[in-house]
Design a protein around this motif. Structure first.
Motif, PDB file in Angstrom:
ATOM      1  N   TRP A 150       0.830  -1.216  -0.048  1.00 58.15           N
ATOM      2  CA  TRP A 150       0.040  -0.126   0.039  1.00 58.15           C
ATOM      3  C   TRP A 150       0.829   1.355   0.085  1.00 58.15           C
ATOM      4  N   LEU A 151       2.142   1.138   0.840  1.00 61.95           N
ATOM      5  CA  LEU A 151       2.725   2.403   0.667  1.00 61.95           C
ATOM      6  C   LEU A 151       3.401   2.619  -0.533  1.00 61.95           C
ATOM      7  N   ALA A 152       3.811   1.559  -1.311  1.00 66.12           N
ATOM      8  CA  ALA A 152       4.466   1.747  -2.538  1.00 66.12           C
ATOM      9  C   ALA A 152       3.529   2.265  -3.575  1.00 66.12           C
ATOM     10  N   LEU A 153       2.134   1.903  -3.445  1.00 62.22           N
ATOM     11  CA  LEU A 153       0.915   2.358  -4.578  1.00 62.22           C
ATOM     12  C   LEU A 153       0.947   3.843  -4.142  1.00 62.22           C
ATOM     13  N   ILE A 154       0.565   4.203  -2.807  1.00 62.98           N
ATOM     14  CA  ILE A 154       0.463   5.605  -2.423  1.00 62.98           C
ATOM     15  C   ILE A 154       1.708   6.418  -2.842  1.00 62.98           C
ATOM     16  N   PHE A 155       2.834   6.122  -2.674  1.00 61.43           N
ATOM     17  CA  PHE A 155       3.815   6.817  -2.975  1.00 61.43           C
ATOM     18  C   PHE A 155       4.043   6.955  -4.551  1.00 61.43           C
TER      19      PHE A 155
END
Length: 446
Positions: A150-155
């Protein structure tokens, strides 16, 4: 060599990505830490609830069987685990300490031995034995941490949005920088669209207003020069005709020379005042230099031959009229103020095509080099003479910039003046219609 980091967009990209990476790493660490704390508190509350439930069950319904995985063990049983040691992982130590804080004072808390189902052993002052209740693993094994996904997608989404915002922010400034560069080279500069933040719109508006005022001043001066020069042509022609009819040959020749000098000055005025783009067809510079050098020797038989050092090749081409005017002005300037031999050189370097004309005279004093290309400036007495208006090098610089190049005037290491003009590599590929269209076409293109 241009580097992407030197541009405004490149630096905005570095700052935005750096801030996003820093913020996401910080949030990831905070979330992981808080998740571990929440998991520990939940496990403590669950264990306390189970222990209290077992104690009430024993007190109220001792005959009823206990739930699965919940049991009572005698205090002297060999299955009782040993006391927790200091090498226990920090999450387990925190779990044991928090559990002791939630239970009455004097309660002994131990964890099951590794390898079996996770459970907690509790023995209070009033307990007849050890109460063993299951506990959830504090860090259950995971094949993949969803939080990282999720962090990679948001980033990635944030970076794309930030890059679009940075591009929209720097694009008006980039257009303004290109317009400033064109204006500094003396090329036609159409109005820059006023967009972007308020400060940038104000800056663009001020630049457009400055360009309009400077252009109006230049147009007024050009019209004045053109009008004066045009009006002088007719009386000069009549004066020459009358001079030709004089009986005294010596006086006739002197008057004719003066009239020719005045006519030359008038022609220079007209060329300097002419501000329209050259729409003539481009010709190979090397071939045209050879033709002009031969024609110059034919017109001035007493002059020293012009040396040629032509290495650019057929790819270097300029509009014919511009090239003829450049070379004629530079050759006249070299023969009038310099010393032979005069050298015409073409070459290709890292910045573009180079066309230079040099002589072997005394050159120009270093303090006067900055004034050499100014209109109506004559560097007397070293570079004076009759029939000259001080427009020769000014015309050369204006023609070179109008063709998209740069002009540099300096002294040679071995003595003499050198005028070097550098043109971009694509100068010969610009369509003739584009050069003839001038500022209107360039404005539509932008």
């Amino acid at each position: 060599m241009r580097r992407a980091i030197d541009t405004l967009f490149g630096r905005l990209v570095v700052i935005v990505i750096g801030m996003l990476v820093l913020s996401h790493v910080a949030w990831f660490a905070i979330i992981r830490f808080e998740r571990d704390n929440v998991q520990t508190r939940f496990a403590v509350e669950e264990a306390v609830f189970l222990v209290e439930a077992v104690r009430q069950h024993i007190a109220n319904t001792p005959d009823q069987p206990l739930p699965p995985r919940v049991r009572l063990v005698a205090p002297d049983s060999p299955d009782v685990p040993r006391q927790p040691d200091e090498n226990m992982p920090p999450p387990l130590q925190r779990f044991v300490e928090d559990l002791k804080d939630r239970l009455p004072d004097g309660t002994d808390v131990r964890l099951s031995e590794p390898g079996g189902p996770p459970s907690v052993w509790v023995h209070g002052a009033k307990d007849t034995g050890w109460v063993v209740v299951p506990v959830q693993p504090l860090r259950p094994p995971r094949s993949r941490d969803r939080m990282l996904v999720w962090l990679a997608l948001i980033f990635s989404t944030a970076v794309l949005a930030a890059l679009c915002g940075a591009w929209q922010l720097q694009y008006p400034l980039r257009s303004l920088a290109q317009a400033v560069a064109r204006f500094g080279r003396g090329q036609p500069t159409p109005p820059v669209p006023e967009r972007g933040p308020r400060e940038l719109r104000q800056l663009t508006h001020g630049f457009n207003q400055m360009v309009r005022e400077v252009s109006q001043t230049e147009n007024d001066r050009a019209v004045m020069l053109a009008g004066v020069a045009h009006d002088l042509k007719t009386p000069l022609a009549r004066l020459r005709l009358r001079a030709e009819m004089m009986d005294d040959a010596k006086m006739r020749d002197g008057v004719v020379r003066d009239v020719d000098s005045m006519a030359h000055i008038v022609d220079q005025f007209l060329v300097f005042a002419h501000d329209r783009p050259d729409g003539s067809e481009p010709v190979p510079v090397d071939e045209q230099c050879e033709r002009i050098a031969r024609a110059y020797r034919a017109v001035a038989p007493g002059a020293q031959p012009v040396r040629l050092n032509l290495e650019a090749g057929p790819a270097f081409a300029l509009p014919a009229a511009t090239l003829d005017r450049l070379l004629s002005n530079l050759l006249d300037n070299a023969h009038a103020y310099g010393a032979p031999p005069v050298v015409i050189e073409t070459r290709r370097d890292a910045k573009g095509w180079v066309l230079s004309v040099s002589d072997h005279g005394k050159g120009i004093a270093p303090d006067d080099l900055i004034k050499a290309s100014r209109p109506f400036v004559r560097l007397d007495p070293a570079r004076g003479g009759s029939g000259h208006s001080g427009l020769g090098l000014a015309i050369v610089e204006r023609l070179a910039r109008r063709a998209g190049g740069e002009c540099e005037i300096g002294n040679r290491a071995g003595g003499g003046l050198e005028v070097a003009m550098t043109f971009p590599f694509d100068i010969a590929t610009r369509p003739v219609a584009e050069r003839r269209a001038g500022p209107q076409h360039e404005e539509r293109a932008l």
